[in-house]
Design an enzyme around this catalytic site. Structure first.
Site, PDB file in Angstrom:
ATOM      1  N   ASN A   8       1.033  -1.194  -0.019  1.00 29.66           N
ATOM      2  CA  ASN A   8       0.004  -0.130  -0.042  1.00 29.66           C
ATOM      3  C   ASN A   8       0.905   1.167  -0.203  1.00 29.66           C
ATOM      4  O   ASN A   8       1.467   1.464   1.032  1.00 29.66           O
ATOM      5  CB  ASN A   8      -0.813  -0.042   1.236  1.00 29.66           C
ATOM      6  N   LYS A  10       0.102   4.118  -0.250  1.00 28.13           N
ATOM      7  CA  LYS A  10      -0.611   5.492   0.337  1.00 28.13           C
ATOM      8  C   LYS A  10      -0.410   6.610  -0.749  1.00 28.13           C
ATOM      9  O   LYS A  10      -0.087   6.449  -1.970  1.00 28.13           O
ATOM     10  CB  LYS A  10      -0.163   5.841   1.610  1.00 28.13           C
ATOM     11  N   HIS A  89      -9.899   0.991   4.858  1.00 25.62           N
ATOM     12  CA  HIS A  89      -8.356   1.390   5.781  1.00 25.62           C
ATOM     13  C   HIS A  89      -8.650   2.361   6.711  1.00 25.62           C
ATOM     14  O   HIS A  89      -9.598   2.946   6.878  1.00 25.62           O
ATOM     15  CB  HIS A  89      -7.402   1.885   4.858  1.00 25.62           C
ATOM     16  N   GLU A  91      -7.160   4.762   7.708  1.00 28.55           N
ATOM     17  CA  GLU A  91      -6.820   6.184   7.601  1.00 28.55           C
ATOM     18  C   GLU A  91      -8.221   6.696   6.800  1.00 28.55           C
ATOM     19  O   GLU A  91      -8.276   7.857   6.657  1.00 28.55           O
ATOM     20  CB  GLU A  91      -5.614   6.462   6.735  1.00 28.55           C
ATOM     21  N   GLU A 153      -5.564  -4.954  10.966  1.00 26.18           N
ATOM     22  CA  GLU A 153      -4.783  -3.774  11.080  1.00 26.18           C
ATOM     23  C   GLU A 153      -4.780  -2.965  12.295  1.00 26.18           C
ATOM     24  O   GLU A 153      -5.678  -2.006  12.310  1.00 26.18           O
ATOM     25  CB  GLU A 153      -4.840  -2.978   9.799  1.00 26.18           C
ATOM     26  N   GLY A 159       2.410   2.106  11.010  1.00 31.28           N
ATOM     27  CA  GLY A 159       3.308   3.307  10.955  1.00 31.28           C
ATOM     28  C   GLY A 159       4.108   3.586  12.212  1.00 31.28           C
ATOM     29  O   GLY A 159       4.718   4.453  12.416  1.00 31.28           O
ATOM     30  N   SER A 194       3.396  -2.167  10.428  1.00 35.31           N
ATOM     31  CA  SER A 194       4.727  -2.068  10.644  1.00 35.31           C
ATOM     32  C   SER A 194       5.569  -3.440  10.203  1.00 35.31           C
ATOM     33  O   SER A 194       6.686  -3.729  10.804  1.00 35.31           O
ATOM     34  CB  SER A 194       5.169  -1.622  12.245  1.00 35.31           C
TER      35      SER A 194
HETATM   36  P1  PGA Z   1       2.500   0.485   7.879  1.00 32.80           P
HETATM   37  O1  PGA Z   1       1.169   0.675   7.116  1.00 32.80           O
HETATM   38  O2  PGA Z   1       3.145  -0.966   7.227  1.00 32.80           O
HETATM   39  O3  PGA Z   1       3.261   1.661   7.510  1.00 32.80           O
HETATM   40  O4  PGA Z   1       2.284   0.260   9.259  1.00 32.80           O
HETATM   41  C1  PGA Z   1       0.166  -0.559   6.772  1.00 32.80           C
HETATM   42  C2  PGA Z   1      -0.930   0.058   6.489  1.00 32.80           C
HETATM   43  O5  PGA Z   1      -1.358   1.262   6.622  1.00 32.80           O
HETATM   44  O6  PGA Z   1      -1.674  -0.517   5.546  1.00 32.80           O
END
Ligand code: PGA
Length: 230
Positions: A8, A10, A89, A91, A153, A159, A194
């Protein structure tokens, strides 16, 4: 076991980055299924030679409505050979997407031949089974295709560099699979949060059938190590 590895990207990257990703991915030999989810505008940079590499979107509209400023519908995604779509997601949930809207997006994607990768989150480190069950039930409320992909998640792991234990991941995967199965669905469950080249071996000990990766997607050396199984 063949894994599903989802990158992803983003709202990151630029033309040069995605041209490089396309070039590298076409040299990749992987036994796993790889799904690349770039921002919409960079999708035309991707032409895959490998049968196990696919394009995914980071979102999808919930309806074919032409009067919907800023949204992308399934017909547009189909034109760019997009097979998967990340839906719900955290976000996007944080930007106001409700469980009801997410259920509609899942239904719409499935009706149009796009496979949803549905994100299921947990806001706190405490395992709240009822909250998970409700998210899964709501996600499946309008779904028609019985094969469905979820990604566990935890919001706090996204992150942050912090991850749940393998035991925690396994518990949540069990909850998602059992809830889906009781409703007649066959769920494939990924883990996201992460994941990187250093902890890949550890998270691979969990029952996760693949991984949804954000930050590491921008570090191509690490990402391709993961794609190659390290
Ligand atoms: P990350 O993000 O690997 O940076 O934790 C995962 C995601 O948001 O799908």
């Amino acid at each position: 076991m063949q894994k599903l590895l989802v990158a992803n990207f983003k709202m990151n990257g630029n033309k040069n980055f995605y041209k490089k990703v396309n070039k590298e991915i076409n040299k990749l030999k992987s036994k796993d299924t790889v799904i690349l989810c770039p921002p919409f505008v960079y999708m035309p940079f991707f032409k895959f030679k490998n049968k196990n590499v696919f394009l995914g979107s980071q979102d999808i509209a919930e309806i074919d409505n032409k009067k919907s400023t800023g949204q992308i519908n399934a017909a547009m995604l189909n034109e760019f050979a997009v097979n998967y779509s990340i839906i719900g997601h955290s976000e996007r949930r944080a930007n106001g997407e409700s469980d009801e809207l997410i259920a509609k997006k899942i239904q719409y994607a499935q009706k149009n031949g796009i496979i949803p990768i549905v994100c299921i989150g947990l806001k706190t480190k405490t395992l709240k089974v009822d909250f998970l069950v409700e998210q899964v039930k709501s996600a499946l409320s309008l779904a028609e295709n019985k094969d469905i992909i979820f990604a566990y998640e935890p919001n706090w792991a996204i992150g942050s560099g912090v991850q749940p234990t393998v035991k925690n991941i396994d518990k949540v995967i069990d909850v998602i699979k059992t809830t889906a199965s009781e409703l007649g669905f066959n769920a494939t469950v990924l883990y996201g949060g992460s994941v990187n080249a250093s902890n890949f071996e550890e998270v691979s000990k969990s029952k996760a059938e693949g991984f949804l990766m954000g930050t590491v997607s921008l570090k191509l050396d690490e990402l391709f190590k993961i794609f190659k199984g390290i």
